[in-house]
Design a protein around this motif. Structure first.
Motif, PDB file in Angstrom:
ATOM      1  N   ARG A 138      66.055  55.961  44.748  1.00 52.05           N
ATOM      2  CA  ARG A 138      67.156  55.564  44.262  1.00 52.05           C
ATOM      3  C   ARG A 138      67.673  54.588  43.409  1.00 52.05           C
ATOM      4  O   ARG A 138      68.462  54.043  42.651  1.00 52.05           O
ATOM      5  N   ASN A 139      66.398  53.461  43.565  1.00 49.45           N
ATOM      6  CA  ASN A 139      66.541  52.185  42.629  1.00 49.45           C
ATOM      7  C   ASN A 139      65.394  52.300  41.573  1.00 49.45           C
ATOM      8  O   ASN A 139      65.130  51.261  41.153  1.00 49.45           O
TER       9      ASN A 139
ATOM     10  N   GLU B 199      66.148  46.571  49.110  1.00 48.29           N
ATOM     11  CA  GLU B 199      67.158  47.365  48.217  1.00 48.29           C
ATOM     12  C   GLU B 199      67.822  46.359  47.271  1.00 48.29           C
ATOM     13  O   GLU B 199      67.897  46.777  46.155  1.00 48.29           O
TER      14      GLU B 199
ATOM     15  N   LEU C 297      64.412  55.225  49.406  1.00 48.27           N
ATOM     16  CA  LEU C 297      65.157  53.818  48.920  1.00 48.27           C
ATOM     17  C   LEU C 297      64.618  53.426  47.493  1.00 48.27           C
ATOM     18  O   LEU C 297      65.221  53.048  46.770  1.00 48.27           O
TER      19      LEU C 297
ATOM     20  N   GLY D  57      69.785  46.933  43.808  1.00 52.74           N
ATOM     21  CA  GLY D  57      70.477  48.183  44.450  1.00 52.74           C
ATOM     22  C   GLY D  57      71.719  47.597  45.039  1.00 52.74           C
ATOM     23  O   GLY D  57      71.921  46.125  45.259  1.00 52.74           O
TER      24      GLY D  57
ATOM     25  N   PRO E 152      72.957  47.840  48.955  1.00 54.84           N
ATOM     26  CA  PRO E 152      72.728  48.458  50.006  1.00 54.84           C
ATOM     27  C   PRO E 152      73.954  48.344  50.707  1.00 54.84           C
ATOM     28  O   PRO E 152      75.028  47.578  50.528  1.00 54.84           O
TER      29      PRO E 152
ATOM     30  N   HIS F  44      67.800  46.670  53.601  1.00 52.86           N
ATOM     31  CA  HIS F  44      69.005  46.498  52.872  1.00 52.86           C
ATOM     32  C   HIS F  44      68.527  45.225  51.855  1.00 52.86           C
ATOM     33  O   HIS F  44      69.162  45.150  50.677  1.00 52.86           O
TER      34      HIS F  44
END
Length: 407
Positions: free
Chosen positions: A27-28, A186, A24, A191, A193, A183
């Protein structure tokens, strides 16, 4: 940005979170600071139960165990309870505080695997030394003064942030609790989610939605359930129940919110706001709580289409739905004859229907509301019982074809 990740090896939710948190963050464009804590120390600081599951009703304990297995299934990670769980973890957590950086991460992941996959006894110092040597670290690290102080400081830091359990995640001073709130973590990183996938098949299904106007969680679920069920070609059946009566039957306090520690109550208030924002709905906690919902629930049995209006009145508009005059106004504003609907709420068949729904919920194993019961009329799969508005994504996965082996 940086995520502070507070965890204890013996917590299954922390284990599940540990399998996701680094990906997580990556990717952010974020980093993760792994912060070992002693879960029992957090519980002592806030006056909580040392083993929360030991005080749960049998239906809730069962659903909690199923929920853990379902998360592992969704995330495709191995998971099993070791004999003797929960084991004493103080030495294991001290071992982790003696390490830093990537060494701490690597050793944490090794201990999570040892406990939740291999079933090793991490309370045994010989086991800890063997694992440390296997990873290239010296034996006895858990016995150092640095390790002891480090664990105390990390645990105190978590409590200072408002933690009342693990896993806990902190970004710029804001805390989220639970692997099922990743989520939100994120989203805080910028992000986008996603809680659902769409690569499954469809079929004829029925979703029975057990709910009570007394619950803010039921309200949030009620704002979403119709579009979720209809969007997957299933049939929705509303099942109003008397939550207090269910709680008394299964041995749960009438108002669980009042039994929570102060940090958890504060967090739940923020969490409800987070979910309302996530779902895009208005929400405000009523000034009069708990709500007596017998008459509103009977009204919803008389005219099911009143359900949404009554929920909005209670949880978005601040109206006192257990006041008969206010309820009459709500019914009239929805386009119904208030006098006629309220008269029918005293009918013996309506009263019996509410009792029957409540008993039905108990018999299927419900522990609270909202509860979703997914039924396959052709019996190609066993029914699936899910609890909580934060499990709507699991219901959606199941409507799309997910069939976990675990219950």
């Amino acid at each position: 940005m940086n995520i502070e990740f507070y965890y204890d090896i013996v917590c299954p939710y922390a284990y599940l979170a540990s399998t996701q948190i680094e990906a997580l963050a990556e990717r952010n464009g974020a980093t993760v600071s792994w912060k070992p804590v002693l879960l029992g120390g957090i519980f002592r600081s806030i006056g909580g139960q040392q083993v929360p599951m030991s005080t749960m009703s049998q239906p809730r304990a069962r659903l909690n165990l199923l929920d853990l297995e379902r998360w592992a299934d969704l995330w495709n990670v191995p998971f099993s309870f070791a004999d003797g769980h929960p084991r004493r973890s103080v030495d294991a957590m001290r071992l982790l505080t003696a390490l830093s950086g990537q060494d701490r991460i690597d050793m944490s992941q090794r201990l999570f695997r040892a406990y939740w996959i291999e079933g090793l006894d991490i309370s045994d110092r010989a086991v800890l030394d063997k694992l440390a040597l296997e990873m290239g670290y010296q034996a006895g690290l858990f016995a150092t003064e640095t390790a002891r102080n480090g664990l105390f400081e990390c645990t105190a830091e978590a409590v200072q942030h408002g933690a009342f359990g693990v896993p806990a995640f902190v970004i710029d001073g804001r805390l989220w609790w639970g692997q099922d709130r990743l989520h939100f973590v994120e989203a805080a990183l910028g992000g986008v989610p996603s809680l659902s996938e769409t690569n499954h098949t469809k079929g004829d299904r029925i979703v029975r939605f057990y709910h009570d106007f007394s619950s803010p969680f039921s309200y949030l679920a009620a704002t979403q359930i119709e579009q979720v069920v209809a969007g997957h070609g299933a049939t929705l059946q509303w099942r109003p129940i008397l939550l207090g009566a269910l709680f008394r039957e299964i041995g749960t306090p009438d108002v669980p919110l009042f039994e929570m520690s102060e940090p958890k109550r504060r967090y739940m208030s923020t969490d409800l706001g987070d979910w309302a924002q996530f779902w895009g709905v208005d929400f405000s906690f009523p000034s009069s709580f708990p709500i007596r919902t017998v008459q509103p629930l009977r009204a919803a049995l008389v005219e099911p289409s009143l359900t949404g209006a009554i929920y909005r009145a209670a949880w978005a508009e601040g109206r006192v739905i257990d006041d008969p005059a206010v309820l009459a106004d709500i019914i009239a504003e929805a386009g119904f004859d208030a006098e006629s609907v309220l008269a029918k709420t005293t009918d013996a068949t309506v009263k019996a229907a509410l009792r029957d729904n409540t008993e039905e919920a108990r018999q299927i194993g419900a522990c609270g509301v909202p509860t979703f019961h997914l039924i396959h009329p052709k019996a190609e799969h066993d029914p699936l019982l899910l609890w909580g508005q934060d499990r709507i994504h699991m219901l959606e996965r199941a409507l799309l074809g997910w069939h976990p082996d675990c219950g």
